[in-house]
Design an enzyme around this catalytic site. Sequence first.
Site, PDB file in Angstrom:
ATOM      1  N   CYS A 109       0.880  -1.237   0.194  1.00  0.00           N
ATOM      2  CA  CYS A 109       0.100  -0.005  -0.062  1.00  0.00           C
ATOM      3  C   CYS A 109       0.766   1.230   0.101  1.00  0.00           C
ATOM      4  CB  CYS A 109      -0.786  -0.072   1.263  1.00  0.00           C
ATOM      5  SG  CYS A 109      -1.778   1.585   1.410  1.00  0.00           S
ATOM      6  N   CYS A 450     -21.106   3.762 -20.649  1.00  0.00           N
ATOM      7  CA  CYS A 450     -22.229   3.203 -20.370  1.00  0.00           C
ATOM      8  C   CYS A 450     -22.431   1.914 -21.318  1.00  0.00           C
ATOM      9  CB  CYS A 450     -23.457   4.163 -20.639  1.00  0.00           C
ATOM     10  SG  CYS A 450     -25.051   3.476 -20.776  1.00  0.00           S
ATOM     11  N   CYS A 453     -25.706   2.022 -23.605  1.00  0.00           N
ATOM     12  CA  CYS A 453     -26.008   3.049 -24.317  1.00  0.00           C
ATOM     13  C   CYS A 453     -25.740   2.786 -25.810  1.00  0.00           C
ATOM     14  CB  CYS A 453     -24.883   4.367 -23.950  1.00  0.00           C
ATOM     15  SG  CYS A 453     -25.315   5.253 -22.570  1.00  0.00           S
TER      16      CYS A 453
END
Length: 538
Positions: A109, A450, A453
């Site tokens: 991390c 999308c 779409c």
Amino acid sequence: MFPAKPTSRSMLFAFTILLLLTSTIFVTANEDPTVETDNDGADSDLKELIAIDEEEGGGGEEQLQGDQQKEAEVLSKAQRIVLELNSDNARRVIDQNEFVLILGYAPWCARSAELMPQFAEAANKLKELGSPVLMAKLDAERYPKVASTLGIKGFPTLLLFFNGTSQVYTGGFSGEDIVIWARKKTGVPVIRISSSVEAEDFQKKYHLFVLGLFDKFEGHDYEEFIKAATFDNEIQFVEVSSPAVAKILFPNINSKDNFIGIVKSEPEKYTAYGGIFEKDTILQFLEYNKFPLVTILTELNSARVYSSPVKLQVIVFADADDFKNLIRPLQEVARKFISKIMFIYIDIADENQAKPFLTLFGIEDSENTVVTAFDNRMSSKYLLESNPTPSNIEEFCSRLLHGSLSTYFKSQPIPDNKEKILQVVVGKTLDDLVLSSPKNVLLEVYTPWCISCETTTKQIEKLAKHFKGVDNLVFARIDASANEHPKLQVDDYPTLLFYPVGDKENPVKLSTKSSSKDLATVIKSLLRAKEDVPKDEL
């Protein structure tokens, strides 16, 4: 423990509620139920549970010279003070110590790596001060069950255990911030200074502090000062009873009565408090005055910046070299708007910090200096579109303060729509092509990401061809990820909106799940000139 960054229009002001906020983003901890084992053969003696093996640091330190070697030695010493927890000793360490501050981390991390040296520095300082806080760290990826038991759910996480009960860390993320928070939570909210020598030594150690001058350390004013010191999690408070000692810490002091002032290490260094001695008003004063004239945004201070009560914020994006030339005049501008506008600098080359903000303006690829502003009371954003000279920035800020700036809505360049059966609308043309158009308009609102779409677009293209002979009907589409308009507020994609002539303020939302034939039927019913509608041949 770090704030989320805005990444789309719908997230524009997530950072203002925290402001980007009490909202936080965590790297989710591994909850793999695999049996944990300690392969190090840890001894029960806590002194052997050190964070860094001395043998690992030896070779590297021998190669360091001068200041670098000294810094490495200090850091190595600090890291050895931090106990390494594991599945065998974690509960014992917590149960046998009154105060334990634990850093839960993961080796991979990046934010854990940034915090680790700050945590080690704090550990060294707390030990020097004789603090009862035991500093420890846990590799939460290696020991997920221990992490889960302690309440570590992301990386990095800081938790203070007081007699076995955990408390979430709420301070800053520098070594100094951790020291201040830990001392306040363990019974030392204020440092008392009695001599000039102590005052001079204190000045060398703290770059931000609150001074309280009291003839006697008792009474209402003093009690409220202590309450504020205890409640605050970020700033070191110091108290004195001698005006001469107070003047060392706050040379501009001219009061013989009880006095409070905040000291910062910058041109606007001293700010006196002029309010009543009540905890809440003192804390409010600090919230509005604790930041420098221009705050450099980092991962470590972003949570504090986003949670500022100053709701008007001007953010300057520039590369490091340009900022060196801009900082002085920018501070002069900021000085005129103290407590009213917060000034923030972000390195434009820092993609993690800069790009999410610049994307909100559609200028994420910009390499030149950019000046933006946010009014978090109204969820509005602004862009300085003239040259970022000091005078232009000052005028921009003045108009921001008085509410006379025009809200900025991002837009793609105006496209060429000649001979296109499906018109492309952008933010700058939505008024002309849709809202002010003398024709009925069917608008598809979509985004590139999308999934569904593309199917809707094919339907609209088919319908546009079918209704090609209808003069009072236009088919259009707009990319909502790259274009904005105050009268286009859409959250679901794709969305189909029919704007009828004579009532453009109230578009009709059509179903995107309907077939082409059903959509054609609905469109025909909405058109006023029904005699011009072609026969249904879909």
